[in-house]
Design a protein around this motif. Structure first.
Motif, PDB file in Angstrom:
ATOM      1  N   GLU A   1       0.777  -1.431  -0.079  1.00  0.00           N
ATOM      2  CA  GLU A   1       0.539  -0.366   0.045  1.00  0.00           C
ATOM      3  C   GLU A   1       0.760   1.155   0.031  1.00  0.00           C
ATOM      4  N   ALA A   2       0.740   2.638  -0.918  1.00  0.00           N
ATOM      5  CA  ALA A   2       1.162   3.294  -0.843  1.00  0.00           C
ATOM      6  C   ALA A   2       0.963   4.535   0.688  1.00  0.00           C
ATOM      7  N   ILE A   3       1.691   4.759   1.400  1.00  0.00           N
ATOM      8  CA  ILE A   3       1.705   5.739   2.483  1.00  0.00           C
ATOM      9  C   ILE A   3       2.214   6.972   2.344  1.00  0.00           C
ATOM     10  N   CYS A   4       1.884   7.189   3.281  1.00  0.00           N
ATOM     11  CA  CYS A   4       2.783   9.531   3.378  1.00  0.00           C
ATOM     12  C   CYS A   4       3.657   9.337   4.336  1.00  0.00           C
ATOM     13  N   TRP A   5       4.665  10.099   3.985  1.00  0.00           N
ATOM     14  CA  TRP A   5       5.411  10.539   5.337  1.00  0.00           C
ATOM     15  C   TRP A   5       5.431  12.270   5.644  1.00  0.00           C
ATOM     16  N   PRO A   6       5.252  12.236   6.671  1.00  0.00           N
ATOM     17  CA  PRO A   6       5.296  11.633   8.244  1.00  0.00           C
ATOM     18  C   PRO A   6       4.665  11.555   8.935  1.00  0.00           C
ATOM     19  N   LEU A   7       3.301  11.426   8.610  1.00  0.00           N
ATOM     20  CA  LEU A   7       2.139  10.989   9.311  1.00  0.00           C
ATOM     21  C   LEU A   7       2.189   9.163   9.238  1.00  0.00           C
ATOM     22  N   GLY A   8       2.755   8.556   8.311  1.00  0.00           N
ATOM     23  CA  GLY A   8       2.539   7.270   8.499  1.00  0.00           C
ATOM     24  C   GLY A   8       1.276   6.345   7.812  1.00  0.00           C
TER      25      GLY A   8
ATOM     26  N   GLY B   1      -0.024  15.652  19.198  1.00  0.00           N
ATOM     27  CA  GLY B   1       0.000  14.681  17.716  1.00  0.00           C
ATOM     28  C   GLY B   1       0.504  15.382  16.646  1.00  0.00           C
ATOM     29  N   LEU B   2       0.853  14.995  15.646  1.00  0.00           N
ATOM     30  CA  LEU B   2       1.499  15.565  14.185  1.00  0.00           C
ATOM     31  C   LEU B   2       0.917  16.707  13.244  1.00  0.00           C
ATOM     32  N   VAL B   3      -0.250  16.442  13.220  1.00  0.00           N
ATOM     33  CA  VAL B   3      -1.139  17.686  12.794  1.00  0.00           C
ATOM     34  C   VAL B   3      -1.424  19.236  13.525  1.00  0.00           C
ATOM     35  N   GLU B   4      -1.215  19.813  13.476  1.00  0.00           N
ATOM     36  CA  GLU B   4      -1.210  20.929  13.834  1.00  0.00           C
ATOM     37  C   GLU B   4      -1.764  22.322  13.665  1.00  0.00           C
TER      38      GLU B   4
ATOM     39  N   VAL C   1      -3.679  34.627   9.806  1.00  0.00           N
ATOM     40  CA  VAL C   1      -4.310  33.936   9.440  1.00  0.00           C
ATOM     41  C   VAL C   1      -4.048  31.963   9.789  1.00  0.00           C
ATOM     42  N   PRO C   2      -5.302  30.669  10.128  1.00  0.00           N
ATOM     43  CA  PRO C   2      -4.646  29.284  10.599  1.00  0.00           C
ATOM     44  C   PRO C   2      -4.668  28.307   9.286  1.00  0.00           C
ATOM     45  N   HIS C   3      -3.561  27.843   9.699  1.00  0.00           N
ATOM     46  CA  HIS C   3      -2.971  27.181   8.782  1.00  0.00           C
ATOM     47  C   HIS C   3      -2.668  25.329   9.254  1.00  0.00           C
ATOM     48  N   VAL C   4      -3.688  24.398   8.630  1.00  0.00           N
ATOM     49  CA  VAL C   4      -2.976  22.929   9.331  1.00  0.00           C
ATOM     50  C   VAL C   4      -1.936  22.116   8.354  1.00  0.00           C
ATOM     51  N   VAL C   5      -0.465  21.695   9.355  1.00  0.00           N
ATOM     52  CA  VAL C   5       0.156  21.506   8.890  1.00  0.00           C
ATOM     53  C   VAL C   5       0.023  20.080   9.530  1.00  0.00           C
ATOM     54  N   ALA C   6       1.072  19.245   8.794  1.00  0.00           N
ATOM     55  CA  ALA C   6       1.406  18.053   9.470  1.00  0.00           C
ATOM     56  C   ALA C   6       3.138  18.503   9.562  1.00  0.00           C
ATOM     57  N   ARG C   7       3.303  17.790  10.712  1.00  0.00           N
ATOM     58  CA  ARG C   7       4.569  18.254  11.147  1.00  0.00           C
ATOM     59  C   ARG C   7       5.212  17.271  11.259  1.00  0.00           C
ATOM     60  N   TRP C   8       6.657  17.076  11.434  1.00  0.00           N
ATOM     61  CA  TRP C   8       7.767  15.454  11.893  1.00  0.00           C
ATOM     62  C   TRP C   8       8.540  15.951  12.578  1.00  0.00           C
ATOM     63  N   PRO C   9       8.209  14.442  13.272  1.00  0.00           N
ATOM     64  CA  PRO C   9       8.852  14.371  14.545  1.00  0.00           C
ATOM     65  C   PRO C   9       9.678  15.729  15.051  1.00  0.00           C
ATOM     66  N   LEU C  10       9.965  16.362  16.065  1.00  0.00           N
ATOM     67  CA  LEU C  10      11.028  17.451  16.524  1.00  0.00           C
ATOM     68  C   LEU C  10      12.250  17.087  16.635  1.00  0.00           C
ATOM     69  N   TRP C  11      12.497  16.223  16.447  1.00  0.00           N
ATOM     70  CA  TRP C  11      13.990  15.317  17.035  1.00  0.00           C
ATOM     71  C   TRP C  11      14.553  14.928  15.346  1.00  0.00           C
TER      72      TRP C  11
ATOM     73  N   HIS D   1       7.603  22.795   4.111  1.00  0.00           N
ATOM     74  CA  HIS D   1       6.668  22.246   5.395  1.00  0.00           C
ATOM     75  C   HIS D   1       6.741  22.441   6.496  1.00  0.00           C
ATOM     76  N   VAL D   2       8.054  22.616   7.457  1.00  0.00           N
ATOM     77  CA  VAL D   2       8.181  23.679   8.093  1.00  0.00           C
ATOM     78  C   VAL D   2       8.035  24.577   8.704  1.00  0.00           C
ATOM     79  N   PRO D   3       6.953  24.889   9.509  1.00  0.00           N
ATOM     80  CA  PRO D   3       6.683  26.955  10.018  1.00  0.00           C
ATOM     81  C   PRO D   3       7.566  27.261   9.523  1.00  0.00           C
ATOM     82  N   PRO D   4       7.738  28.155   9.057  1.00  0.00           N
ATOM     83  CA  PRO D   4       8.400  29.800   9.251  1.00  0.00           C
ATOM     84  C   PRO D   4       8.999  29.915  10.975  1.00  0.00           C
ATOM     85  N   ARG D   5       9.549  30.841  10.774  1.00  0.00           N
ATOM     86  CA  ARG D   5      10.390  31.022  12.162  1.00  0.00           C
ATOM     87  C   ARG D   5       9.227  31.966  12.760  1.00  0.00           C
ATOM     88  N   TRP D   6       9.310  32.617  14.008  1.00  0.00           N
ATOM     89  CA  TRP D   6       8.704  32.157  14.798  1.00  0.00           C
ATOM     90  C   TRP D   6       8.455  34.293  14.627  1.00  0.00           C
ATOM     91  N   ALA D   7       7.828  35.268  14.850  1.00  0.00           N
ATOM     92  CA  ALA D   7       8.068  36.105  14.739  1.00  0.00           C
ATOM     93  C   ALA D   7       8.394  37.535  16.130  1.00  0.00           C
TER      94      ALA D   7
END
Length: 781
Positions: free
Chosen positions: A588-595, A631-634, A655-665, A678-684
């Motif tokens: 089966e086809a799967i997707c990273w980072p959610l698995g 969780g990884l969806v944030e 503006v809200p954005h729903v993103v799939a985060r990679w594990p912090l490590w 895919h990584v959220p930008p730095r904090w203002a």
């Protein structure tokens, strides 16, 4: 009155007969037959009856027990017609032959023919009499006693097993194997005649020492058989042409440690009166000889005191076909008598396949689940990889095939060391912990002890639908199996070890189809390689039995080459075939980072698409992030003016954005293009929450060019991580360079020119990296 006188002789004859019978009974009770108690020394044979190792009898004689059916009919013909043609008709003594021998002795003044029957010869073997008239009488009486108590078949069996054949060799089977190198069932006409003549004068006619005298005695037997019409003149003529060539008697030493193990087991299992004389092993003598030769051929490549152990087991019936407990049984410098098949040693990484199979069965992962190969601390335990480098994001298949340590420890921490050890023990793989220690995370890296035998039995599960089994060394040992993993998990793990476990990129491993895993214990003390084919499970251990380290000796460079050579030498097993893919396993086809499966993943959340093996059609999500809750969806908030990250309280028009985060490590290891998308930008500035304090590297600016100081061969720089919480890990191009405490400087040395990425991160997942260049380092003279 006349009738009374006629009756008296019959009464007298009856009385004499009765008296003689009573006398015979009394003598029989007073002088019982000296039947041998120790029929033979123990002989350990392979599954085809070929001897592996022979042990002398209690009196130091070499005998190989044999039945009449196991001896060539040619030998029986030669023996009976040369020694005692009337064997099956006389009561133990042939009066005609005795009278003829006595007449010849009186006429010629010397013994011309002995007149002894086979029964009399057996009596002489059991209780040698003096060479006097009284001694001959005793021999005759013993022969009659033998015929009274035993059948002709039993008497012949005594002769076949105890006839003197020269030196410490007794019996036709031992003589045939010792002098001719073959069982008595395969004797030719000439060889049968030779062994029939040998007991006449075993010391003088030994074929290995006196071939000419032995040949003359053989030809005498052949002439007798031709004269009596037992064998044709043409057969006898052909037999006379055959030369007498015999090897000196010597003990067989194939599989000596396995044979000793079987001998001790036989002694424990039976009372002294019922001890076995032949123990049948499951080993194959031809395959055993090949394995021992391969080990001897490699001795020159091993340092002194280093030994090797090999175990080859057939998967279908758990029968051990080859067993080498040491590299060379004749080399005491390599601890020859220490059986390393059974020794308890650290298994290194060889337990990892069982951990991943367990995780598959528990629904924690699939074959392409996302794991983190990064420096991590598990309650103070900080494992590293064998190559001291880290790869960042890896799949289950990659982590297992490359034997990465951190992902394995992470999985074991989630499953639980106690549970892992308990499930292994239930399947026959018991792990020995140091005294007073409980199973812990070090188990998966070799923190517990086990044996090569137990490992081979457990690895068999990969080729047997998840059923582990105890290797059988004796034909009488029953099969013992236990489930270690499901058929689906076994199939997936074997596919990974065999070719990478990638359904979208099938791996062609050639005709051998070998799934294999290596292991190296701490300090290079033990090097392992275990492999599985459709037919066999093979285990190899290399090291010093006394536990001394061997720097540079690890499974991949020492044990694995021998494993592959062994597999190439193994014969095919009839009927063995590869098990089809279980119905529970699907691609089966799967997707990273959610698995999750691609069908269940939003398009914007599928950062990397892969094809995985799933169990029961279920795609477990990526393991929970240890360093970030929720969780990884944030949902993140962005400032629409400059795109920086904010909070709703900080920017009213966020503006809200729903993103799939990679594990912090894993974020420090992401490809820059992937991170940019895919990584959220730095904090203002001024909008970051207090808990989101960032880590920053100081001491070297991005793009810096480092050069060595005058007269130095290395470039050196001191760097510090600000804003860190806990221990700071420093990586140089993904390889761990060291660690420091927050706010304390860390000194880095560079000995090569080129571009370098320096990364620092702490236990909370905060990180920073700097790209720099090193130049001006001169090559060594």
């Amino acid at each position: 009155m006349a009738n009374r006188r006629v009756a008296w002789p019959w009464r007298w004859l009856f009385a004499v007969t009765l008296l003689l019978g009573l006398l015979a009974l009394v003598l029989d009770r007073c002088f019982p037959l000296p039947l041998p108690r120790d029929e033979a020394g123990l002989v350990v044979v392979d599954r085809h009856g070929r001897p592996l190792r022979q042990y002398p009898s209690a009196e130091g004689m070499w005998r190989h027990p044999v039945t009449q059916e196991a001896v060539s009919p040619l030998y029986l013909q030669a023996l009976i017609h040369y020694e005692d043609r009337w064997f099956y008709h006389h009561p133990g003594v042939n009066p005609v032959a005795l009278l003829r021998a006595a007449w010849q002795w009186m006429r010629h003044g010397r013994i011309v023919s002995g007149g002894s029957t086979l029964t009399m010869q057996v009596a002489r073997i059991l209780a040698p009499p003096p060479r006097t008239l009284l001694g001959k009488t005793r021999q005759i009486l013993r022969a009659l006693q033998l015929e009274w108590h035993l059948s002709k078949r039993e008497i012949l069996a005594l002769y076949l097993n105890h006839a003197p054949m020269g030196g410490i060799v007794e019996g036709v089977e031992m003589a045939s194997r010792a002098y001719l190198g073959k069982p008595a069932a395969e004797l030719s006409h000439a060889e049968a005649a030779l062994l029939a003549a040998l007991p006449q004068a075993p010391s003088r006619l030994r074929p290995d020492r006196s071939p000419l005298a032995a040949m003359r005695a053989r030809d005498k037997v052949l002439a007798r058989l031709a004269a009596h019409g037992v064998w044709s003149d043409q057969v006898v003529a052909d037999a006379r042409i055959e030369q007498v060539i015999a090897q000196p008697p010597r003990a067989h030493w194939l599989a000596p440690l396995a044979a000793e193990r079987l001998r001790q087991a036989a002694r424990r299992a039976a009372a002294p009166a019922g001890r076995k004389r032949v123990v049948a092993a499951t080993l194959d003598a031809r395959l055993q000889a090949i394995v021992e030769r391969m080990l001897l051929d490699r001795l020159g490549q091993l340092p002194p005191k280093v030994s090797t152990a090999v175990l080859v087991m057939e998967n279908t019936d758990l029968a051990v076909r080859a067993y080498a407990g040491s590299a060379d049984f004749g080399d005491n410098g390599r601890f020859a008598h220490v059986d390393m098949v059974r020794a308890i040693r650290s298994p290194g990484s060889t337990l990892k396949p069982f951990l991943y199979a367990m995780a598959l069965d528990q629904g924690l992962v699939h074959s392409e689940s996302l794991l983190a190969d990064t420096p991590q601390s598990f309650g103070g335990y900080q494992p590293g990889n064998f190559q001291a480098a880290f790869s960042g994001p890896v799949s289950v298949a990659d982590a297992l095939q490359r034997s990465l340590n951190v992902p394995a420890v992470d999985l074991l921490d989630r499953i639980g060391p106690e549970r892992f050890a308990t499930q292994l023990a239930a399947a026959g793989l018991r792990l020995r912990m140091p005294r007073g220690a409980a199973p812990n995370l070090s188990l998966i890296l070799g923190g517990g002890g086990t044996s090569l035998e137990a490992l081979v039995g457990a690895y068999r599960a990969l080729a047997a639908g998840g059923m582990a089994g105890a290797p059988r060394l004796s034909l009488e040992t029953p099969r013992r199996e236990a489930r270690l993993m499901s058929p689906g998990a076994a199939w997936i793990v074997r596919d990974i070890l065999e070719g990478g476990g990638r359904p979208d990129r099938p791996f062609q491993s050639g005709p051998l189809q070998l799934a294999w895993k290596t292991g190296t214990s701490f300090g290079f003390r033990d090097a392992w390689a275990v492999g599985v084919t459709d037919s066999y499970t093979i285990g190899v251990w290399v090291g010093r039995p006394d536990g001394t380290p061997n720097p540079g000796f690890f499974g991949a460079n020492v044990a694995a080459p021998l494993l592959k050579d062994l597999v190439a030498a193994l014969p095919a097993v009839p009927g063995a075939r590869r098990a089809p893919r279980p119905a529970a396993v699907g691609a089966e086809a799967i997707c990273w980072p959610l698995g999750l499966t691609a069908a269940a993943t939003a398009a914007g959340h599928c950062h990397e698409r892969r094809t995985a093996w799933l169990l029961h059609g279920t795609a477990p999500p990526t393991l929970p992030d240890r360093n970030r809750s929720g969780g990884l969806v944030e949902t993140v908030w962005l400032d629409p003016r400059h795109g920086l990250r904010v909070t709703p309280a900080c920017a009213a028009d966020a503006v809200p954005h729903v993103v799939a985060r990679w594990p912090l490590w894993l974020e420090p290891w992401l490809d820059p293009a992937v991170a940019a998308r895919h990584v959220p930008p730095r904090w203002a500035p001024g909008c970051a929450p207090e808990v989101a304090t960032t880590l920053r590297i100081v001491g070297v600016a991005p793009g810096s060019l480092l050069r060595p100081a005058a007269g130095r061969l290395q470039a050196t720089v001191d760097v510090t991580a600000l804003g860190a919480a806990g221990v700071v890990f420093w990586l140089r191009d993904g390889e761990l360079a060291g660690q420091s405490m927050p706010g304390q400087p860390f000194r880095l040395h560079f000995s090569r020119n080129g571009r370098v990425r320096l990364t620092a991160f702490d236990g909370g997942g905060r990180f920073d990296h700097v790209d720099l260049a090193v130049g001006g380092i001169l090559p060594p003279p």
